[in-house]
Design a protein around this motif. Structure first.
Motif, PDB file in Angstrom:
ATOM      1  N   ASN A  18     -11.255 -13.222 -38.124  1.00  0.00           N
ATOM      2  CA  ASN A  18     -11.849 -12.548 -39.278  1.00  0.00           C
ATOM      3  C   ASN A  18     -13.206 -13.145 -39.617  1.00  0.00           C
ATOM      4  N   ILE A  20     -15.199 -14.712 -37.495  1.00  0.00           N
ATOM      5  CA  ILE A  20     -16.138 -14.364 -36.429  1.00  0.00           C
ATOM      6  C   ILE A  20     -16.637 -12.936 -36.617  1.00  0.00           C
ATOM      7  N   GLU A  21     -15.685 -12.059 -36.971  1.00  0.00           N
ATOM      8  CA  GLU A  21     -16.076 -10.674 -37.190  1.00  0.00           C
ATOM      9  C   GLU A  21     -17.095 -10.588 -38.324  1.00  0.00           C
ATOM     10  N   GLU A  24     -20.391 -11.806 -37.062  1.00  0.00           N
ATOM     11  CA  GLU A  24     -20.978 -10.814 -36.163  1.00  0.00           C
ATOM     12  C   GLU A  24     -21.695  -9.727 -36.972  1.00  0.00           C
ATOM     13  N   ASN A  25     -21.089  -9.369 -38.095  1.00  0.00           N
ATOM     14  CA  ASN A  25     -21.655  -8.290 -38.916  1.00  0.00           C
ATOM     15  C   ASN A  25     -22.587  -8.808 -40.007  1.00  0.00           C
ATOM     16  N   TYR A  30     -25.041 -17.353 -35.527  1.00  0.00           N
ATOM     17  CA  TYR A  30     -23.857 -18.195 -35.710  1.00  0.00           C
ATOM     18  C   TYR A  30     -23.377 -18.715 -34.364  1.00  0.00           C
ATOM     19  N   TYR A  41     -12.099 -16.227 -23.954  1.00  0.00           N
ATOM     20  CA  TYR A  41     -12.171 -15.090 -24.870  1.00  0.00           C
ATOM     21  C   TYR A  41     -13.607 -14.877 -25.352  1.00  0.00           C
ATOM     22  N   HIS A  45     -16.133 -11.658 -24.661  1.00  0.00           N
ATOM     23  CA  HIS A  45     -16.609 -10.797 -25.741  1.00  0.00           C
ATOM     24  C   HIS A  45     -17.996 -11.186 -26.237  1.00  0.00           C
ATOM     25  N   ILE A  47     -19.217 -13.905 -27.503  1.00  0.00           N
ATOM     26  CA  ILE A  47     -19.240 -14.606 -28.786  1.00  0.00           C
ATOM     27  C   ILE A  47     -19.892 -15.965 -28.562  1.00  0.00           C
ATOM     28  N   PHE A 357       1.353   0.602 -52.065  1.00  0.00           N
ATOM     29  CA  PHE A 357       1.521  -0.048 -50.757  1.00  0.00           C
ATOM     30  C   PHE A 357       0.348   0.287 -49.845  1.00  0.00           C
ATOM     31  N   GLU A 358      -0.240  -0.754 -49.258  1.00  0.00           N
ATOM     32  CA  GLU A 358      -1.388  -0.525 -48.388  1.00  0.00           C
ATOM     33  C   GLU A 358      -1.013  -0.687 -46.918  1.00  0.00           C
ATOM     34  N   SER A 359      -0.616  -1.878 -46.540  1.00  0.00           N
ATOM     35  CA  SER A 359      -0.305  -2.126 -45.138  1.00  0.00           C
ATOM     36  C   SER A 359       0.498  -3.416 -45.039  1.00  0.00           C
ATOM     37  N   HIS A 360       0.946  -3.697 -43.818  1.00  0.00           N
ATOM     38  CA  HIS A 360       1.686  -4.935 -43.624  1.00  0.00           C
ATOM     39  C   HIS A 360       1.302  -5.558 -42.301  1.00  0.00           C
TER      40      HIS A 360
ATOM     41  N   LYS B  21      -6.579   5.698 -47.613  1.00  0.00           N
ATOM     42  CA  LYS B  21      -6.287   4.441 -46.918  1.00  0.00           C
ATOM     43  C   LYS B  21      -6.574   4.565 -45.423  1.00  0.00           C
ATOM     44  N   PRO B  33     -16.466  -5.394 -34.429  1.00  0.00           N
ATOM     45  CA  PRO B  33     -16.932  -5.552 -33.057  1.00  0.00           C
ATOM     46  C   PRO B  33     -15.735  -5.444 -32.107  1.00  0.00           C
ATOM     47  N   PHE B  35     -14.221  -7.174 -30.006  1.00  0.00           N
ATOM     48  CA  PHE B  35     -13.193  -8.211 -29.905  1.00  0.00           C
ATOM     49  C   PHE B  35     -12.260  -8.219 -31.097  1.00  0.00           C
ATOM     50  N   ARG B  43      -3.080  -1.603 -38.544  1.00  0.00           N
ATOM     51  CA  ARG B  43      -3.143  -0.989 -39.863  1.00  0.00           C
ATOM     52  C   ARG B  43      -3.411   0.509 -39.730  1.00  0.00           C
ATOM     53  N   ASP B  46      -0.220   2.189 -38.556  1.00  0.00           N
ATOM     54  CA  ASP B  46       0.840   2.220 -39.565  1.00  0.00           C
ATOM     55  C   ASP B  46       0.534   3.274 -40.630  1.00  0.00           C
ATOM     56  N   ARG B  50       2.402   6.983 -41.561  1.00  0.00           N
ATOM     57  CA  ARG B  50       2.817   7.465 -42.881  1.00  0.00           C
ATOM     58  C   ARG B  50       2.152   8.800 -43.203  1.00  0.00           C
TER      59      ARG B  50
END
Lengths: 407, 673
Positions: A18, A20-21, A24-25, A30, A41, A45, A47, A357-360, B21, B33, B35, B43, B46, B50
Motif C-alpha cells: 500500500n 509503495i502504491e 508510485e502515485n 522514492y 518482485y 514491476h 519498483i 458494509f463495504e468489503s472484507h 462502491k 500500478p 503490481f 474487493r 466481492d 453482491r
C-alpha cells in the motif's frame, strides 16, 4: 506519476504494497528499502529498490545511511515498528541531526517512552518494568494492595506489553498468577501497567515544522476488535483537550516533523492518561479508513511531512479540514474465529446485506483447528464498514463480535 | 431446504449504494500500478458479486463492462484473451465453490454481452464471435437457466448458487431465447427418452418455452418448432383443450360429449402421454370422468395394449380405486405409471394386487406426511402423492433417480425391486411410510433403520420421488450399517453387502479388479475373462441374463478422468440393431446419457434401449467395470477371448481411470502378450 526532482527523495523502510502504491502515485522520487526476498518482485514491476535486512542496529548501520545519502535520498520513512530505529539512525545522518536517533530509540522502548512522558508532565498510570515472571507477580500484588483488595478478592487486571512489539502484539491482560505462567520467555523484558478504567482511543497526528497539521481521533469500539474514524461526537468533544495533549507530547518528545500514533485513556473525570506512542503507521488499516472518509492518502501525507523540502503551502494544501471535510465515518472489525473447529468462511447475511458494509479481507481457513488466543493476538482479517451515522456504525461494529464468520 | 431465501431481504433497493462502491473499487483498481492490482481485485470481485445478486445488477455490470476491463480486471488471467475462451468450461467455472472464479466468469460473460450488443468494441473479439460464444454458453448451461439450485450446489456454493442463474437469465433476455430454444428442445427429448419418474424440471423447461412462444416481445424466428408436441402434451393435448382453458372449463366440456367424442379425446390424450411420458392435468380430469363411462374408454385413455387391457379388466375394482385415489390434476403422472404398470402384467403376481389394496388403505405416519408435504407442498394429499409415486415406480422402475445425493445404492435397490420383486418393494413402502422403520437382515442378524443412526447421506435427501423420499433414508442407514459390520473383514464390503441388501438373486460370487488397500488394478485378465464368461452370450452358452445384477463401475468424466465409484444394475446383454453386443444397464444417476471420455459415451436411445436403460458396447462397458457378481455354481472356466479384444479393453482402462492404477507388471504382461 511524473516525479518532481525539486521535491524530496524518500526512502521507505519496510515492505508495504500500500505504501509503495502510494509512493508510485505521488510526485516524489522514492526507493523501497526491504529484505532481499523483495528483489525479484521489485525487478519484475520496476519498483526502485535497495536490499537491506533490518536486524538490530549494528556496525553496518552507517552503511545503509551512506548508501542512501550517496543516492541523494533526503529522508527515510519508517513503515513498521521494527524500522523506526533504523529511520532514526538513517535520518540523523541524512539530516545531520544526531538527536533523531535518540528520539527514535525512545519510541521503540515502552518503558523509556513512559518515563519521558512523565518527565514532560504527561499523566501516566502506574507502571514498572518486568524482567521475569516474579516481577509480574510482585507488580500484580502491589497494584491490588494499593487498591485495598483483600486476599481472595478478584484482582484488578494489569497490562503486560513486550517492550518492542507493535500494537496489540504481545499485549496481555494479567489477572491471576496462572496468566503469568502463560507468558512466554521471549516476551521479556516488558512493561507492566495498572489497568485504567476509561475510554481508550488512539490519535494519528501529522507533524510538520513542530506543528500538528492534521489530527485524527480513532475511536475504539472494542480494543483489538474494532475502530472507526472520525470518532463519535461524544469523543470528538474532547478534541481541544486532546490537541493540547498531543502538542505537549510533540514538545516533550521534541518532534519537529513526522507522524505520531499515540494511545490515550480518558477517565470519567475528563482526565487524559498517556498509554504509549508509536512513530509509524497504525495497525488495523486506519490509513485506509482515513482515505475512505477524507480522500487523502495517509502514506503520501507521511512522506510529505517527513520531506524536508516540503513547503508550508504544500502541507497546508494537502490536508483537509478535520471533521468538516469527512464524508461520513468508516470503521473496521477484526475477525477472530469463535469456534474451535472451522471449515469455511461465510460472511453472515446480515453483515453482508447491511448498507454500511463495504468489503472484507477474509480468506478461507487454512487449517481447521483454531489455535487458542493468548495475547490479544492476530485477527484473521478485517471487515470494512462506512456510513453516515457514527452511532449506528459503532453499534454495528460491536454487534459483529457476536457473529460467526468462520463455521 | 427452502428456508434460506435465494436473494436479498427486501430492505429497500441496495443497488445504487452497491454500484457506488463498485465504481470506487473499480477506480481504485484502475489507479493502482500493475503490481498493486492483485491487491485491489478481491474487493472489486466481492462487490461485483453482491451487485449481480441484486435485481438489475447484471445489467448494471454489463454497462460497466468496458470500464471494468480497462481497470485491469482480467489482467494476467485466461479471461484477458476472450477470443480463446472455451464455452464448455463455463459449466465448471459457474458451478465452482470458489467465489472469485464464479464472479470473474460471470463478469467476463457480461463483458462479452456488451461486445455482442455492439456497446463495447473489443480489440480481441468481434461482435459476431462474442454473440456466438454466448449462445453456446447459454445452451451449455440450460439447467441454470430453468432450474433452481440443486442441493449439491447449495451445499458447495451457498448463496452464490443464485448468481449464475441471474446471469443466465440476463444473458437470455438480452441475447434472445430463440438462440437457446432449439438446443433446449433437443435436451428435453433426450431426457424424456429415459422416462424419468421425476419430471418437474422437464415440465419447468417446457413451461419456459411455452412462455417464450406466447411472449410477443420474444421473437423465436424459425426456432422452437419442435416444441409443439412437448408444450401440447402438458397444456393442450387435444382439440378440446388446445387453448389451455383451465380444468373447470374442460370438465364442463367433457360433460357435454357423447361416446364418440370421448373416444376421440381418450385416444388423443393417450397418444400425447405415450409420446412424451408426460401427462397433462386435463388427462386426469378425463380419466376421472371416464370411470362412469365404461372400462373400454378408460383403457383407451390409458393407451393400453391387449396385455394392459386384460390386466385392467381382471383387476377392475383395484384399478378404479387407484384412479379415484391417485389420479388428480395435481398428480397426473400417476396415469402414466398406472398404464405402464398394467402393461407389465405384474398384477398377475399373486402378492401384488393385495399389496396395492394395502397401499390404498395405508395410514401414513406423521413423519411421512410431513416429509411429503415439505418436499411437494400441499398440492395434493400426502396419500395421493405417495400413491402416484408407487404407481410410477411400479410402471417405470428404471425411471428412479438418486437426486443430488450420494445414495446410488438405495436408488438402485428400489429400482431393482420395482423391476424384479414388486411386492417386496410395496412391503418396504408400507414399513417406511406407516411404521417409520425398516428391518432388514444381514447374515441372520436384524438391522433396524431406526437404530442405525447415520447413513451415507449426511442430510436427509429432499429432491426425490415420493417413494424414494420415504424409503431411501431408511435404506441408506441400513446399507451404511451393513458396511460398518464388514469393516474388519478386509477387501471390498460389497461382496457381502450387495446380496444381502438387494435380494437373493444377486450372485454370491464376487469379482473385483481393484486392490482395496493400494487402489491398484489386480488380476485384470482373469477378471475380464470371468466377466465375459458370466455375462457375454457368446461365452456363456448363449444364456440371457436372468435377474438384474448389481455391479460397480468407475465413473470417469468427459476427459476420461476418474470421478468415483458408482453403483449400477446390469439388466441384459444383447445384440443391438446393428448386431453389436451391448450391455444394457440401469444407472440410478438421474441422467444416464453421460460422456465418460475416451469415446465412451453412454447411449440412452437409438441402440435398442428400452426406456430408462443406458447402454454401451460390451468392451467399453467392461473397461469401466470394477465389481460384478456371479453365481459361484455356474460355469467357472474363464472365457477364451482373443488377446486383441482383451487389449482393447485394457487400453480403454489405461487411457482413463486405470492410468495411475496399472502396475508395471501388468503393463509388461499385456504389452508382451
Amino acid at each position: 506519476m511524473e516525479k518532481n526532482p525539486s521535491k524530496g527523495y524518500i526512502a521507505l523502510l519496510g515492505w508495504s504494497l500500500n505504501a509503495i502504491e502510494a509512493a508510485e502515485n505521488f510526485d516524489r522520487r522514492y526507493v523501497v528499502v526491504a529484505p532481499d526476498w523483495a528483489e525479484e518482485y521489485c525487478k519484475q514491476h520496476d519498483i526502485p529498490y535497495l536490499p537491506w535486512n533490518f536486524e538490530r542496529l549494528n556496525d553496518r548501520s552507517m552503511e545503509i545511511a551512506q548508501t542512501l545519502q550517496e543516492m541523494g535520498v533526503d529522508v527515510a520513512v519508517p513503515l513498521f515498528e521494527e524500522t523506526v530505529e533504523w529511520a532514526g539512525a538513517i535520518n540523523s545522518v541524512l539530516l545531520d541531526n544526531p538527536r533523531l536517533l535518540g528520539q527514535a530509540m525512545l519510541m521503540r522502548d515502552k518503558s523509556l517512552m513512559k518515563r519521558r512522558a512523565q518527565l514532560g508532565g504527561i499523566r501516566v498510570g502506574i507502571f514498572e518494568e518486568a524482567h521475569d515472571r516474579d516481577d509480574v507477580i510482585r507488580f500484580l500484588k502491589r497494584v491490588n494492595q494499593t487498591l485495598l483488595k483483600l486476599d481472595g478478592d478478584p484482582n484488578d487486571p494489569i497490562h503486560f506489553k513486550a517492550f518492542d512489539k507493535a500494537g496489540c502484539l504481545g499485549h496481555r491482560v494479567i489477572r491471576t498468577p496462572d496468566d503469568v505462567d502463560a507468558i512466554p520467555e521471549e516476551e521479556f523484558p516488558a512493561l507492566m501497567e495498572s489497568h485504567l478504567d476509561g475510554w481508550e482511543f488512539a490519535v494519528e497526528a501529522w507533524v510538520h515544522n513542530g506543528k500538528i497539521r492534521f489530527l485524527n481521533i480513532s475511536e475504539y469500539v472494542t480494543l483489538g476488535y474494532s475502530v472507526f474514524v472520525p470518532a463519535s461526537p461524544e469523543l470528538e468533544r474532547y478534541r481541544d483537550l486532546i490537541t493540547r495533549q498531543i502538542e505537549k507530547l510533540v514538545r516533550t518528545f521534541d518532534i519537529e516533523f513526522g507522524f505520531v500514533h499515540p494511545e490515550y485513556f480518558v477517565t470519567s473525570d475528563d482526565e487524559m492518561y498517556f498509554g504509549e506512542v508509536a512513530f509509524r503507521p497504525p495497525g488495523f488499516k486506519v490509513f485506509e479508513l482515513l482515505e475512505r472518509v477524507y480522500g487523502f492518502n495517509a502514506y503520501q501525507a507521511m512522506m510529505l511531512v517527513f520531506d524536508p523540502k516540503a513547503t508550508e503551502e504544500e502541507v497546508a494544501a494537502f490536508f483537509p479540514k478535520e471533521i468538516v471535510d469527512a464524508k461520513g465515518h468508516a470503521g473496521c472489525f477484526g475477525v477472530y474465529p469463535r469456534r474451535r473447529v472451522v471449515s469455511k468462511l461465510e460472511i453472515p447475511e446480515e453483515t453482508e446485506d447491511h448498507p454500511y458494509f463495504e468489503s472484507h479481507e477474509l480468506t478461507p481457513p487454512i487449517e481447521e483447528t483454531v489455535t487458542k488466543r493468548t495475547a490479544f493476538g492476530t485477527h484473521w482479517g478485517l471487515i470494512f464498514f462506512a456510513g453516515e451515522d457514527p452511532h449506528q456504525l459503532r453499534d454495528l461494529l460491536k454487534h459483529q463480535e457476536e457473529l460467526d464468520f468462520y463455521i | 431446504m427452502d428456508n434460506d431465501t435465494p436473494t436479498s431481504t427486501p430492505v429497500g433497493d441496495r443497488l445504487p449504494g452497491l454500484l457506488e462502491k463498485l465504481d470506487s473499487a473499480t477506480q481504485a483498481l484502475a489507479n493502482a500500478p500493475d503490481f498493486a492490482k492483485p491487491g485491489k481485485l478481491g474487493r472489486v470481485l466481492d462487490i461485483a458479486r453482491r451487485v449481480m445478486l441484486q435485481e438489475g445488477g447484471c445489467a448494471a455490470v454489463e454497462e460497466r463492462a468496458e470500464i471494468l476491463e480497462e481497470a485491469g480486471l482480467y489482467l494476467g488471467s485466461d479471461w484477458a484473451t476472450p477470443h480463446i475462451l472455451v464455452p464448455s468450461l463455463t459449466t465448471h467455472s459457474l458451478k465452482s465453490p470458489d467465489m472469485a472464479t464464479v464472479v470473474i466468469e460471470a463478469l467476463s460473460e457480461l463483458r462479452l454481452l456488451a461486445v455482442a450488443r455492439g456497446d463495447y468494441t473489443h480489440p480481441l473479439i468481434s461482435q459476431e464471435q462474442a454473440h456466438h460464444y454466448l449462445t453456446q454458453v447459454m445452451a451449455m448451461n440450460l439447467s441454470l437457466l430453468f432450474s433452481g439450485p440443486s442441493e449439491a450446489e447449495r451445499e458447495t456454493q451457498g448463496r452464490l448458487a443464485q448468481l449464475p442463474r441471474l446471469l443466465l437469465q440476463h444473458l437470455a433476455s438480452r441475447i434472445g431465447y430463440e438462440h437457446v430454444i432449439d438446443r433446449l428442445i433437443e435436451e428435453i427429448w433426450r431426457i424424456l427418452h429415459q422416462r424419468p419418474i421425476q419430471v418437474d424440471s422437464v415440465k419447468q423447461m417446457i413451461t419456459q418455452i411455452a412462455i417464450c412462444q406466447v411472449d410477443p416481445e420474444i421473437d423465436l424466428g424459425t426456432s422452437g418448432q419442435g416444441a409443439d408436441r412437448l408444450v401440447s402434451s402438458l397444456y393442450g393435448p387435444t382439440q378440446t383443450c388446445r387453448e389451455d382453458p383451465g380444468v373447470a372449463v374442460f370438465a364442463e366440456r367433457l360433460r357435454g360429449m357423447d361416446g364418440q367424442a370421448l373416444q376421440m379425446e381418450a385416444t388423443g390424450f393417450a397418444r400425447a402421454m405415450h409420446d412424451t411420458g408426460l401427462v397433462s392435468p386435463y388427462h386426469a380430469i378425463l380419466l376421472r370422468h371416464l370411470m362412469d363411462h365404461g372400462d373400454y374408454l378408460v383403457a383407451e385413455a390409458l393407451g393400453l395394449s391387449s396385455t394392459g387391457r386384460d390386466c385392467l379388466l381382471c383387476y377392475r375394482e383395484l384399478v378404479m380405486a387407484l384412479i379415484r385415489e391417485a389420479v388428480h390434476p395435481t398428480t397426473p403422472q400417476s396415469a402414466y405409471g398406472m398404464a405402464l404398470m398394467l402393461e407389465r402384467g405384474i398384477l398377475y403376481q399373486p402378492a401384488v394386487a393385495p399389496s396395492l389394496w394395502r397401499q390404498l388403505a395405508l395410514p401414513l405416519s406423521q413423519w411421512s406426511r410431513d416429509r411429503l408435504q415439505m418436499a411437494y407442498g400441499d398440492v395434493a394429499t400426502p396419500r395421493a402423492l405417495l400413491l402416484e409415486g408407487v404407481l410410477c415406480m411400479l410402471g417405470q422402475p428404471l425411471g428412479v433417480g438418486q437426486g443430488n445425493n450420494p445414495t446410488c445404492q438405495s436408488a438402485r435397490a428400489l429400482s431393482m425391486w420395482g423391476f424384479n420383486d414388486p411386492d417386496y418393494l410395496l412391503q418396504m413402502v408400507a414399513w417406511a411410510a406407516r411404521d417409520d422403520e425398516i428391518i432388514m437382515h444381514f447374515e441372520g442378524q436384524p438391522i433396524s433403520s431406526r437404530e442405525s443412526l447415520s447413513g451415507v447421506a449426511t442430510e436427509l435427501p429432499m429432491d426425490l420421488d415420493a417413494v424414494s423420499l420415504l424409503v431411501v433414508p431408511h435404506l441408506d442407514r441400513i446399507y451404511a450399517e451393513m458396511g460398518r459390520r464388514c469393516v474388519d473383514r478386509g477387501g471390498d464390503p460389497h461382496r457381502w453387502v450387495n446380496p444381502e441388501f438387494h435380494g437373493w438373486w444377486s450372485g454370491r460370487g464376487f469379482r473385483i479388479n481393484v486392490d482395496v488397500e493400494t487402489g491398484l488394478l489386480v488380476d485384470l485378465e482373469d477378471f475380464l475373462r470371468h466377466f465375459y464368461a458370466s455375462y457375454h452370450p457368446y461365452y456363456n452358452g448363449n444364456q440371457p441374463l436372468i435377474h438384474p445384477q448389481p455391479a460397480g463401475i468407475a465413473v470417469t468424466d468427459s476427459a476420461a478422468r476418474f470421478i468415483g465409484w458408482h453403483a449400477i444394475t446390469i439388466l441384459r446383454v444383447a445384440l443391438d440393431p446393428e448386431d453389436y453386443m451391448r450391455v444394457y444397464f440401469f444407472n440410478p444417476n438421474n441422467d444416464s446419457g453421460q460422456d465418460w471420455g475416451d469415446g465412451v459415451t453412454v447411449s440412452t436411445s437409438g441402440n435398442g434401449e428400452r426406456f430408462g436403460e443406458g447402454s454401451l458396447p460390451f468392451e467399453q462397458f467392461a473397461s469401466r467395470l470394477y465389481i460384478f457378481h456371479h453365481d459361484p455354481l455356474e460355469r467357472g472356466e474363464l472365457a477364451d477371448i482373443s488377446t486383441e479384444e482383451l487389449e482393447r479393453v485394457i487400453d480403454h482402462m489405461r487411457r482413463s481411470w486405470g492410468a495411475q492404477r496399472l502396475s508395471g507388471e501388468q503393463l509388461q504382461a499385456t504389452s508382451g502378450a
